[in-house]
Design a protein around this motif. Structure first.
Motif, PDB file in Angstrom:
ATOM      1  N   PRO A   1       0.786  -1.229   0.124  1.00 54.43           N
ATOM      2  CA  PRO A   1       0.027   0.033   0.141  1.00 54.43           C
ATOM      3  C   PRO A   1       0.858   1.042  -0.040  1.00 54.43           C
ATOM      4  N   ALA A   2       2.044   1.092   0.455  1.00 56.49           N
ATOM      5  CA  ALA A   2       2.942   2.285   0.638  1.00 56.49           C
ATOM      6  C   ALA A   2       3.244   2.862  -0.756  1.00 56.49           C
ATOM      7  N   THR A   3       3.137   1.941  -1.834  1.00 57.18           N
ATOM      8  CA  THR A   3       3.617   2.149  -3.125  1.00 57.18           C
ATOM      9  C   THR A   3       2.311   2.520  -3.915  1.00 57.18           C
ATOM     10  N   ALA A   4       1.078   2.444  -3.391  1.00 59.54           N
ATOM     11  CA  ALA A   4      -0.041   2.557  -4.228  1.00 59.54           C
ATOM     12  C   ALA A   4      -0.623   3.711  -4.197  1.00 59.54           C
ATOM     13  N   TYR A   5      -1.046   4.273  -5.393  1.00 61.35           N
ATOM     14  CA  TYR A   5      -1.857   5.757  -5.654  1.00 61.35           C
ATOM     15  C   TYR A   5      -2.981   5.684  -4.769  1.00 61.35           C
ATOM     16  N   ALA A   6      -3.883   4.598  -4.563  1.00 63.53           N
ATOM     17  CA  ALA A   6      -5.003   4.542  -3.677  1.00 63.53           C
ATOM     18  C   ALA A   6      -4.830   3.142  -2.798  1.00 63.53           C
ATOM     19  N   PRO A   7      -4.373   3.334  -1.533  1.00 63.72           N
ATOM     20  CA  PRO A   7      -3.786   2.379  -0.813  1.00 63.72           C
ATOM     21  C   PRO A   7      -5.068   1.391  -0.235  1.00 63.72           C
ATOM     22  N   ILE A   8      -6.468   1.915  -0.368  1.00 64.21           N
ATOM     23  CA  ILE A   8      -7.367   1.407   0.463  1.00 64.21           C
ATOM     24  C   ILE A   8      -7.625  -0.051  -0.261  1.00 64.21           C
ATOM     25  N   MET A   9      -7.662  -0.461  -1.259  1.00 62.65           N
ATOM     26  CA  MET A   9      -7.938  -1.781  -1.962  1.00 62.65           C
ATOM     27  C   MET A   9      -6.771  -2.707  -1.252  1.00 62.65           C
ATOM     28  N   PRO A  10      -5.547  -2.555  -1.770  1.00 62.31           N
ATOM     29  CA  PRO A  10      -4.611  -3.507  -1.145  1.00 62.31           C
ATOM     30  C   PRO A  10      -4.724  -3.457   0.521  1.00 62.31           C
ATOM     31  N   GLN A  11      -4.674  -2.372   1.022  1.00 65.65           N
ATOM     32  CA  GLN A  11      -4.753  -2.608   2.407  1.00 65.65           C
ATOM     33  C   GLN A  11      -5.717  -3.473   3.041  1.00 65.65           C
ATOM     34  N   SER A  12      -7.048  -3.302   2.250  1.00 64.95           N
ATOM     35  CA  SER A  12      -8.160  -4.012   2.787  1.00 64.95           C
ATOM     36  C   SER A  12      -7.810  -5.509   2.570  1.00 64.95           C
ATOM     37  N   ALA A  13      -7.070  -6.150   1.714  1.00 63.62           N
ATOM     38  CA  ALA A  13      -6.797  -7.381   1.214  1.00 63.62           C
ATOM     39  C   ALA A  13      -5.822  -7.683   2.417  1.00 63.62           C
ATOM     40  N   ILE A  14      -4.834  -6.827   2.876  1.00 65.53           N
ATOM     41  CA  ILE A  14      -3.848  -7.294   3.796  1.00 65.53           C
ATOM     42  C   ILE A  14      -4.569  -7.335   5.282  1.00 65.53           C
ATOM     43  N   ASP A  15      -5.457  -6.579   5.554  1.00 67.84           N
ATOM     44  CA  ASP A  15      -6.168  -6.619   6.866  1.00 67.84           C
ATOM     45  C   ASP A  15      -7.056  -7.772   6.884  1.00 67.84           C
ATOM     46  N   ALA A  16      -7.513  -8.386   5.543  1.00 63.36           N
ATOM     47  CA  ALA A  16      -8.392  -9.427   5.704  1.00 63.36           C
ATOM     48  C   ALA A  16      -7.614 -10.892   5.819  1.00 63.36           C
ATOM     49  N   GLY A  17      -6.183 -10.529   6.018  1.00 66.57           N
ATOM     50  CA  GLY A  17      -5.050 -11.801   6.050  1.00 66.57           C
ATOM     51  C   GLY A  17      -5.269 -12.699   5.079  1.00 66.57           C
ATOM     52  N   ILE A  18      -5.369 -12.417   3.837  1.00 66.60           N
ATOM     53  CA  ILE A  18      -5.126 -13.180   2.583  1.00 66.60           C
ATOM     54  C   ILE A  18      -4.256 -13.033   1.688  1.00 66.60           C
ATOM     55  N   ALA A  19      -2.990 -12.056   1.938  1.00 65.28           N
ATOM     56  CA  ALA A  19      -2.015 -11.870   1.219  1.00 65.28           C
ATOM     57  C   ALA A  19      -0.844 -12.731   1.449  1.00 65.28           C
ATOM     58  N   ASP A  20      -0.687 -13.656   0.436  1.00 63.27           N
ATOM     59  CA  ASP A  20       0.626 -14.349   0.705  1.00 63.27           C
ATOM     60  C   ASP A  20       2.034 -13.549   0.422  1.00 63.27           C
ATOM     61  N   ARG A  21       1.880 -12.601  -0.407  1.00 69.46           N
ATOM     62  CA  ARG A  21       3.111 -11.775  -0.441  1.00 69.46           C
ATOM     63  C   ARG A  21       2.570 -10.336  -0.656  1.00 69.46           C
ATOM     64  N   VAL A  22       3.256  -9.224  -0.018  1.00 62.36           N
ATOM     65  CA  VAL A  22       2.963  -7.928  -0.171  1.00 62.36           C
ATOM     66  C   VAL A  22       4.350  -7.219  -0.928  1.00 62.36           C
ATOM     67  N   LEU A  23       4.139  -6.973  -2.139  1.00 61.90           N
ATOM     68  CA  LEU A  23       5.290  -6.419  -2.779  1.00 61.90           C
ATOM     69  C   LEU A  23       5.221  -5.143  -3.585  1.00 61.90           C
ATOM     70  N   THR A  24       6.430  -4.629  -3.967  1.00 63.93           N
ATOM     71  CA  THR A  24       6.434  -3.332  -4.803  1.00 63.93           C
ATOM     72  C   THR A  24       5.990  -3.732  -6.372  1.00 63.93           C
ATOM     73  N   PRO A  25       5.495  -2.916  -7.035  1.00 63.37           N
ATOM     74  CA  PRO A  25       5.166  -3.173  -8.524  1.00 63.37           C
ATOM     75  C   PRO A  25       6.350  -4.095  -9.115  1.00 63.37           C
ATOM     76  N   GLU A  26       7.516  -3.559  -8.758  1.00 59.69           N
ATOM     77  CA  GLU A  26       8.819  -4.249  -9.276  1.00 59.69           C
ATOM     78  C   GLU A  26       9.001  -5.601  -8.977  1.00 59.69           C
ATOM     79  N   GLY A  27       8.625  -5.825  -7.702  1.00 58.09           N
ATOM     80  CA  GLY A  27       8.767  -7.163  -7.161  1.00 58.09           C
ATOM     81  C   GLY A  27       7.446  -7.934  -7.691  1.00 58.09           C
ATOM     82  N   ILE A  28       6.502  -7.497  -7.673  1.00 55.32           N
ATOM     83  CA  ILE A  28       5.328  -8.472  -8.177  1.00 55.32           C
ATOM     84  C   ILE A  28       5.918  -8.749  -9.766  1.00 55.32           C
ATOM     85  N   ALA A  29       6.357  -7.925 -10.421  1.00 56.26           N
ATOM     86  CA  ALA A  29       6.929  -8.527 -11.727  1.00 56.26           C
ATOM     87  C   ALA A  29       7.825  -9.457 -11.798  1.00 56.26           C
TER      88      ALA A  29
END
Lengths: 279, 202
Positions: free
Chosen positions: B158-186
């Motif tokens: 979320p720190a790298t997101a233009y709008a952090p609500i959507m990624p943050q909600s997924a993290i808060d829901a405990g369903i993220a296996d990885r949290v990464l920067t766009p380059e890390g995702i690629a």
């Protein structure tokens, strides 16, 4: 071993389809399954059941529930002059060709609550063709058909779609085709008189008359390829020589068995002409 | 590369994004190599315009072919498929696409939740789902469905997101296996491709 909830949901959907076919004669087995699954789950929830499985006893034993189920499964999302460019193309391209016929039969398949068939009728009226037109508007959803036949919409809708009407080639005002009062807009009788609403199931029912134009938009996307082929074949048989077919903007007949019978009039807007005739 | 991959082979990548998403797609997708062999499906919230602007924009920068997903089209390996505007996109068990004009979900059509729920059914543990920047909660329910089907959930930091609500909600829901920067995702997506190669050889 515990079953995945996804596989349980899949069994529930199979049971639902089986029950609808054998108990009520409505066969949904050739509907696109992913969107059907969503609709069935939404329907169970709307009727207050915790799962699709809990809906099944009512589906089997309560015959009165059927209209509500059909209404829930064909959630109509339609608005007047959706995709105005398509209507504009119909006015500019199809109507001049249809104008030469002494009489016009038009079939709108999957009319839902009627917004689109009224849009078409309004344009026919403005083109001076409605007086010789008979429009058949069909659906499997009787609740939607009843609403369509009533022809009463929120007055706000007429305001909201006034722009679309103009983009679609409307030459007067959208409001001029309605009588307005008490927050509602009622389609004028002159237009309604030329539309017959009827129950027809594209899965199982056949051809009911010869038509010059079939309009069926955003219905085929809910069917698998097998059912799409059947329905396009039905349209082909129903159309008179040189008749026209109008599909939804993202619907594609290119891969269908019926494709050789249609030539594009405007491929991007999904307007086709039945080929095989010179007239 | 440091990301040891011990999950069953990934067979498809689904990416959902909303506000600010196009910029992130422009970082991630051009990094996929021309021989990338998995199908990619993008569901982005865009206005109901007749033209699919994302397709044209991505085509200029990507090494992979970019197409609009069409009904009955088979999901194609090594191709980026983009959901059409104003339709829900779904994928069937036989890996063909279907479309729907059902009501908006989470105020969105296409809805990320709608696509991911169908993709979780179609690919199960073979799906890697990526949720990027966004200002609403669409996609969170879909990621939960992917997780429940043993799929793999990647969320943009979320720190790298233009709008952090959507990624943050997924993290808060405990369903993220990885949290990464766009380059890390690629980089992670590219590694799925290599591991699927190994899987094919084995």
């Amino acid at each position: 071993m515990p079953a995945k909830s996804a596989s349980i949901h899949s069994i529930e959907l199979d049971l639902f389809i089986e029950a609808m076919t054998r108990r009520h004669g409505y066969d949904f087995s050739n509907y696109a399954r992913a969107s059907l699954k969503r609709r069935v789950a939404g329907l169970a929830q709307k009727l207050g059941f915790a799962s699709v499985a809990e809906l099944l006893p009512r589906l089997l034993y309560d015959g009165d529930l059927l209209p509500e189920i059909l209404a829930g499964l064909s959630v109509p999302v339609t608005k007047m002059f959706r995709d105005p460019m398509v209507f504009k193309a119909m006015v500019e391209t199809l109507l001049p060709m249809l104008a030469t016929y002494p009489r016009l039969n038009i079939w709108q398949a999957g009319c839902a609550t009627g917004e689109e068939v009224y849009s078409l009728a309004i344009l026919l009226e403005e083109a001076g063709l409605l007086h010789k037109a008979q429009i058949y508007a069909t659906d499997i959803n009787d609740a939607a058909l009843a609403k369509a036949e009533e022809g009463i919409f929120p007055a706000k809708m007429v305001e909201e779609h006034a722009d679309n009407y103009l983009h679609a080639g409307g030459t007067r005002t959208l409001a001029s085709h309605f009588s307005l009062g008490y927050g509602f807009a009622k389609v004028s009788g002159a237009i309604k008189d030329h539309i017959s609403f009827a129950h027809h199931n594209l899965v199982s029912d056949g051809v009911f008359c010869e038509v010059n134009l079939v309009v069926c938009r955003n219905v085929l996307i809910y069917f698998d390829r097998h059912l799409q082929d059947r329905v396009l074949g039905l349209f082909e048989t129903s159309l008179s020589r040189g008749g026209f077919l109008c599909l939804g903007s993202k619907e594609n007949i290119a891969f269908s068995a019926a494709a050789p019978h249609f030539t594009p009039v405007n491929a991007a807007l999904r307007l086709y002409k039945k080929s095989g005739g010179t007239s | 590369m440091s990301d040891r991959w011990r999950h069953p082979a990934i067979k498809a990548i689904a990416i959902g994004c909303s506000a600010g998403g196009l910029d992130v797609l422009h970082v991630i997708l051009p990094l996929l190599p021309a021989d990338f062999a998995l199908p990619v499906v993008v569901v982005a919230h865009i206005g109901p315009s007749a033209e699919n602007l994302i397709v044209g924009a991505l085509r200029r920068d990507c090494l992979l072919p970019v197409v609009e997903a069409e009904e009955r089209m088979t999901v194609t390996p090594g191709t980026i498929h983009v959901a059409p505007p104003d339709y829900h996109l779904l994928v069937e068990a036989d890996h063909t696409f279907s479309l729907s004009v059902d009501s908006k979900v989470n105020n969105s059509r296409p809805s990320i939740d709608v696509f991911l729920a169908s993709a979780a059914d179609a690919w199960g543990s073979g799906l890697a789902a990526v949720l990027l920047t966004g200002a609403n909660c669409d996609g969170v329910g879909g990621m939960a469905a992917v997780k429940a089907a043993d799929g793999f959930c990647i969320v943009q930091d979320p720190a790298t997101a233009y709008a952090p609500i959507m990624p943050q909600s997924a993290i808060d829901a405990g369903i993220a296996d990885r949290v990464l920067t766009p380059e890390g995702i690629a980089a992670l997506i590219v590694s799925f491709h290599s591991s699927s190669h190994k899987g094919a050889v084995a």
